[in-house]
Write a protein that holds these residues in place. Sequence first.
Motif, PDB file in Angstrom:
ATOM      1  N   VAL A 104       0.847  -1.199   0.000  1.00 20.32           N
ATOM      2  CA  VAL A 104       0.000   0.000   0.000  1.00 20.32           C
ATOM      3  C   VAL A 104       0.878   1.243   0.000  1.00 20.32           C
ATOM      4  O   VAL A 104       2.043   1.203   0.400  1.00 20.32           O
ATOM      5  CB  VAL A 104      -0.958   0.059   1.223  1.00 20.32           C
ATOM      6  N   LEU A 105       0.283   2.333  -0.452  1.00 21.41           N
ATOM      7  CA  LEU A 105       0.967   3.624  -0.424  1.00 21.41           C
ATOM      8  C   LEU A 105       0.677   4.241   0.941  1.00 21.41           C
ATOM      9  O   LEU A 105      -0.455   4.636   1.227  1.00 21.41           O
ATOM     10  CB  LEU A 105       0.401   4.514  -1.540  1.00 21.41           C
ATOM     11  N   SER A 106       1.709   4.328   1.787  1.00 20.18           N
ATOM     12  CA  SER A 106       1.448   4.807   3.147  1.00 20.18           C
ATOM     13  C   SER A 106       1.164   6.308   3.189  1.00 20.18           C
ATOM     14  O   SER A 106       0.713   6.819   4.208  1.00 20.18           O
ATOM     15  CB  SER A 106       2.601   4.450   4.090  1.00 20.18           C
ATOM     16  N   CYS A 107       1.399   7.008   2.085  1.00 18.02           N
ATOM     17  CA  CYS A 107       1.062   8.441   2.047  1.00 18.02           C
ATOM     18  C   CYS A 107      -0.404   8.655   1.724  1.00 18.02           C
ATOM     19  O   CYS A 107      -0.893   9.776   1.751  1.00 18.02           O
ATOM     20  CB  CYS A 107       1.923   9.179   1.029  1.00 18.02           C
ATOM     21  N   MET A 108      -1.105   7.582   1.344  1.00 22.11           N
ATOM     22  CA  MET A 108      -2.497   7.724   0.926  1.00 22.11           C
ATOM     23  C   MET A 108      -3.474   7.169   1.949  1.00 22.11           C
ATOM     24  O   MET A 108      -4.665   7.058   1.663  1.00 22.11           O
ATOM     25  CB  MET A 108      -2.725   7.022  -0.420  1.00 22.11           C
TER      26      MET A 108
END
Lengths: 173, 284
Positions: free
Chosen positions: A71-75
């Motif tokens: 997963v994109l941890s910034c999203m």
Amino acid sequence: MAKKSGRGTLTAEKGELEIRVEINGRPRCLRVAPGEYLLDALRREGYKGVKKGCDNGDCGTCTVLLDGKPVLSCMMFAAQAHGRKVTTIEGLGTPSQPHPIQQAFVEAGAVQCGFCIPGMVLATKALLDENPDPDEAAVRRALDGNLCRCTGYVKQVEAALLAARKLQGGKQP
Amino acid sequence: MVKNNIQQFCFPASVPEALRLMAKLKAKAVVVAGGTRHTRSIAPQVETVVDISDLPLKFIKADRSGLRIGALCTISDLEKSPLLAGWAGGVIAQTAGLSSNALARGMGTVGGNVCRAHPYNHMPPVFLALDAAAVYSEGGREKSVPFARLLEPGFMRELGHRCLLTELRVPAATKSWSGATARFALTPSQWESTAHCVAALDLQGGTVRRAALAAAALLPRAARLPKAEAALTGKPVSEETAWAASKAAVFELEELTGRAAAKAYACEVAGVLLRRTILEACHG
């Protein structure tokens, strides 16, 4: 009666939420701001291998595994990881005992500046967990969300294929 | 950190529980499933995030009525589903595979993709072409509307905090259809396309019995192209009929875009894409 949620409700107290999350196999209790992204919370807690790049879901350098999926941890908000398992690059290997995927990246010469590599390695791990014997097209597809500004991706694709062979006990293609 | 006023996160385990929360909190709540773009655009009045990722809405199955796709399936789930690979020439899986990049496909859900109904979202045209129905839960009851209604301006806003999209249903008759999808963008993983077209055809003995064509990206929302469909229906499968349909589509799209000069190129591109998808659907 409706089934009660296993993760319940988190309410901020003094501007902070307390979340319980397993990071790299260790149960942790983190205090996070309600609007804080998982990327920022992890970096604040010392997991600096999670890189902050575009901060907009485009570059993939902040990739972590959430319950084994990349997963994109910034999203996502840090609170969304409550009750779940997070794996960062720090959970994969150590400098003295690198994970076979990390070793493959070194051997294939896939690392230049290294900024994108934690995300690349974790995306590769997720791919190989699902498909232990991918072809080049599958590797390119799995890594298409991880941008690298140094190389032409060739070495990283070779590294992922080498990692697959290593994890299968050195089987040659 | 993006400025917002979030104070609470709720993780409902059932659709009724989620609906109760939404009804109680109204505009102060926002529903988040996959996240992706949504988490970056939280309105200032939102105080509670209702994270619905634990709801049992992650399924892809078929029954006598057709295909049922749970709203929480990720785009990646659709892309990799063996069931979808064999449905309507695999056009749903193919469309999912065109979407953005692996990380975004693994996070974004089909429900979020169609509810947000952004012109560039990849899934609306394929469900539109396949005559899908959107199933939602409201007031403890399950309701169903044609997928096109979901895309109408204000439909989701009107239902607002009273309903939750639970699944998409695709009619059983479309299983044997042929289908193809094509999009044109600066790079394969770029979300914003110049044009995106889907062709779903019911073929019988070299003749198009029924055609369903949809275009997206160059319009405010995905739309069917009935004139182009009429140019194909009942006609034999050939280069000529594909050309005729694509010409009709360009004319139709020019009308839909108000003959805006800025859209002229996109309309031409859509015509080319549509011809390709028709021929691909016909010949594989």
